[in-house]
Design an enzyme around this catalytic site. Structure first.
Site, PDB file in Angstrom:
ATOM      1  N   LYS A   1      -7.816   9.286   5.835  1.00 38.92           N
ATOM      2  CA  LYS A   1      -8.917   8.676   5.083  1.00 38.92           C
ATOM      3  C   LYS A   1      -9.737   9.718   4.338  1.00 38.92           C
ATOM      4  O   LYS A   1     -10.043  10.790   4.871  1.00 38.92           O
ATOM      5  CB  LYS A   1      -9.801   7.894   6.060  1.00 38.92           C
ATOM      6  CG  LYS A   1     -10.994   7.184   5.455  1.00 38.92           C
ATOM      7  CD  LYS A   1     -10.647   6.262   4.317  1.00 38.92           C
ATOM      8  CE  LYS A   1      -9.647   5.201   4.683  1.00 38.92           C
ATOM      9  NZ  LYS A   1      -9.091   4.499   3.490  1.00 38.92           N
TER      10      LYS A   1
ATOM     11  N   ASP B   1      -2.297   8.953   8.052  1.00 37.27           N
ATOM     12  CA  ASP B   1      -1.457   7.967   7.358  1.00 37.27           C
ATOM     13  C   ASP B   1      -0.090   8.521   7.004  1.00 37.27           C
ATOM     14  O   ASP B   1       0.868   7.770   6.853  1.00 37.27           O
ATOM     15  CB  ASP B   1      -2.169   7.478   6.095  1.00 37.27           C
ATOM     16  CG  ASP B   1      -3.374   6.650   6.492  1.00 37.27           C
ATOM     17  OD1 ASP B   1      -4.447   7.249   6.745  1.00 37.27           O
ATOM     18  OD2 ASP B   1      -3.219   5.426   6.604  1.00 37.27           O
TER      19      ASP B   1
ATOM     20  N   ARG C   1       0.869  -1.193   0.000  1.00 35.01           N
ATOM     21  CA  ARG C   1       0.000   0.000   0.000  1.00 35.01           C
ATOM     22  C   ARG C   1       0.909   1.247   0.000  1.00 35.01           C
ATOM     23  O   ARG C   1       1.945   1.241   0.665  1.00 35.01           O
ATOM     24  CB  ARG C   1      -0.944   0.034   1.224  1.00 35.01           C
ATOM     25  CG  ARG C   1      -2.060  -1.017   1.127  1.00 35.01           C
ATOM     26  CD  ARG C   1      -3.109  -0.813   2.209  1.00 35.01           C
ATOM     27  NE  ARG C   1      -4.039   0.247   1.879  1.00 35.01           N
ATOM     28  CZ  ARG C   1      -4.954   0.713   2.744  1.00 35.01           C
ATOM     29  NH1 ARG C   1      -5.032   0.228   3.965  1.00 35.01           N
ATOM     30  NH2 ARG C   1      -5.788   1.669   2.377  1.00 35.01           N
TER      31      ARG C   1
ATOM     32  N   GLN D   1     -15.121   1.646   7.715  1.00 33.08           N
ATOM     33  CA  GLN D   1     -14.296   1.453   8.921  1.00 33.08           C
ATOM     34  C   GLN D   1     -14.964   2.055  10.148  1.00 33.08           C
ATOM     35  O   GLN D   1     -14.780   1.562  11.270  1.00 33.08           O
ATOM     36  CB  GLN D   1     -12.917   2.109   8.735  1.00 33.08           C
ATOM     37  CG  GLN D   1     -11.992   1.395   7.776  1.00 33.08           C
ATOM     38  CD  GLN D   1     -12.077   1.992   6.387  1.00 33.08           C
ATOM     39  OE1 GLN D   1     -13.118   2.523   5.989  1.00 33.08           O
ATOM     40  NE2 GLN D   1     -11.009   1.909   5.624  1.00 33.08           N
TER      41      GLN D   1
HETATM   42  O1  MRU Z   1      -7.589   2.458   4.487  1.00 37.25           O
HETATM   43  P1  MRU Z   1      -7.293   2.350   5.958  1.00 37.25           P
HETATM   44  O2  MRU Z   1      -8.398   1.719   6.739  1.00 37.25           O
HETATM   45  O3  MRU Z   1      -5.944   1.690   6.193  1.00 37.25           O
HETATM   46  O4  MRU Z   1      -7.170   3.849   6.432  1.00 37.25           O
HETATM   47  C1  MRU Z   1      -6.906   4.103   7.777  1.00 37.25           C
HETATM   48  C2  MRU Z   1      -6.908   5.540   8.131  1.00 37.25           C
HETATM   49  O5  MRU Z   1      -7.093   6.401   7.313  1.00 37.25           O
HETATM   50  C3  MRU Z   1      -6.585   5.875   9.561  1.00 37.25           C
HETATM   51  O6  MRU Z   1      -7.243   7.043   9.948  1.00 37.25           O
HETATM   52  C4  MRU Z   1      -5.078   6.096   9.705  1.00 37.25           C
HETATM   53  O7  MRU Z   1      -4.366   5.015   9.162  1.00 37.25           O
HETATM   54  C5  MRU Z   1      -4.674   6.288  11.110  1.00 37.25           C
HETATM   55  S1  MRU Z   1      -4.813   4.805  12.043  1.00 37.25           S
HETATM   56  C6  MRU Z   1      -4.220   5.079  13.592  1.00 37.25           C
END
Ligand code: MRU
Length: 348
Positions: free
Chosen positions: A250, A239, A95, A198
């Site tokens: 996100k 991220d 990713r 999520q």
């Molecule tokens: O696509 P995802 O579910 O991996 O995205 C996760 C997020 O955007 C979270 O907000 C981010 O990784 C922070 S997790 C502590």
């Protein structure tokens, strides 16, 4: 100060068998663990969102390197360091946006370089250290973030930045757990977070498990929620944070930041320093993952849009630093972030 916080949920565990992951695609209907025995399996699990959330991805990749080293050393004790490069590549390609993945791989690579003989014990110690450090960072950020909130108030969170996304109690949800324990937060609104849900599937599940009152809403409800004065803070994870404080998180996070500023609601980003990428000057340069259009066009495998329709599915967006009131890391709080303050925090 160390407060008692609920800390029972784990999604990533090491065992003698291999890397155990709680399959997050099945929650909350099913709590099913899978065991991965090689690095390619870990890369696939990250790509397929069995494990997700920036810190959890980094921790899993670190354990993936341990599995790779075990296999490569067994194949050839003389050439394993060359052969393992392929596993590093596979893990790195899983990713693109969460920098914790590359940060963890770099750390494992640095540890690997000096190893003579069987590498497994040393690499496992490094992966466990990465994991343990994240648990400690979550707790510290929880306390720092909760201290910013006057309360008692309700807050809004987006996606899942909880125990499922990290090694410990979570980033945004770590602050929420600490805020609830101290009476500063009395209610949590959670965006459902299309298309992976999520918020609906994971954040709501975590909060219900911990008896923290949660109300789910569609993303479109956020403006009305704020206009009605129902929340004082938006609290999210990240991220990747650029050197100037721009925040990738996100998709939908940026809209919340714009809405929050307009309505006088404060906006907090909670992330360990493993999420800060000082090599990237500003958010425009953060690679944003584009995921399959089927994720938007279908729901639980069933088509919800006309056959001829297409979908655009960026998984993340970038919130400019000037819409952020505070970035909370384990090294401290950066209020109204900019490049100078971020550098001082990282060096501090
Ligand atoms: O696509 P995802 O579910 O991996 O995205 C996760 C997020 O955007 C979270 O907000 C981010 O990784 C922070 S997790 C502590």
């Amino acid at each position: 100060m160390s407060m008692e916080l609920p800390d029972t949920i784990r999604a990533v565990e090491w065992s003698d068998e291999g890397l155990k992951l709680l399959d997050q695609r099945l929650l909350p209907r099913l709590e099913q663990w899978i065991v991965l025995k090689d690095a390619l399996g870990v890369a696939q699990a990250i790509r397929d969102m069995v494990v997700r959330g920036a810190p959890a991805i980094g921790i899993s990749a670190a354990y993936g390197v341990v599995l790779a080293a075990r296999d490569r050393y067994a194949e050839s004790s003389a050439h394993w360091k060359n052969a393992i490069e392929e596993d590093f590549r596979a893990l790195a390609e899983s990713r693109p946006t969460a920098v914790n993945l590359f940060w963890a791989l770099d750390r494992m690579k640095a540890r690997l370089t000096g190893i003579e003989g069987d590498p497994v014990a040393e690499l496992l110690a490094e992966a466990k250290l990465i994991h343990d450090e994240d648990v400690a960072a979550n707790r510290h950020m929880g306390e720092l973030g909760a201290a910013l909130i006057d309360g008692p108030c309700a807050v809004l969170t987006h996606c899942n930045a909880g125990a499922l996304a990290t090694g410990g109690i979570g980033t945004a949800l770590g602050v929420i757990r600490a805020g609830f324990a101290t009476g500063k937060i009395n209610h949590v609104f959670a965006d459902e977070t299309r298309p992976w849900l999520q918020g609906a599937r994971l954040t709501a599940w975590e909060l219900v498990e911990d008896n923290i009152p949660v109300t789910l809403q569609t993303e479109g409800a956020a403006a009305t929620l704020m206009k009605q004065g129902k929340i004082e803070w938006v609290i999210v994870g990240s991220d990747r944070i650029a050197a100037n404080g721009d925040v990738a998180n996100k998709i939908g996070t940026y809209s919340l930041a714009v809405l929050a500023r307009y309505h006088g609601v404060k906006f907090m980003v909670v992330a360990p320093t493993s999420t800060v990428d000082m090599a990237i000057a500003c958010g425009d340069d953060i690679p944003i993952e584009q995921r399959a259009e089927e994720e938007v066009l279908t729901l639980e495998g069933k088509r919800i849009a006309p056959e001829a329709a297409h979908a655009w599915n960026p998984s993340f967006d970038v919130t400019p630093a000037d819409l952020v009131d505070a970035i909370v890391t384990e090294k401290g709080v950066v209020k109204s972030p900019d490049a100078v303050k971020m550098k001082a925090m990282m060096n501090g």
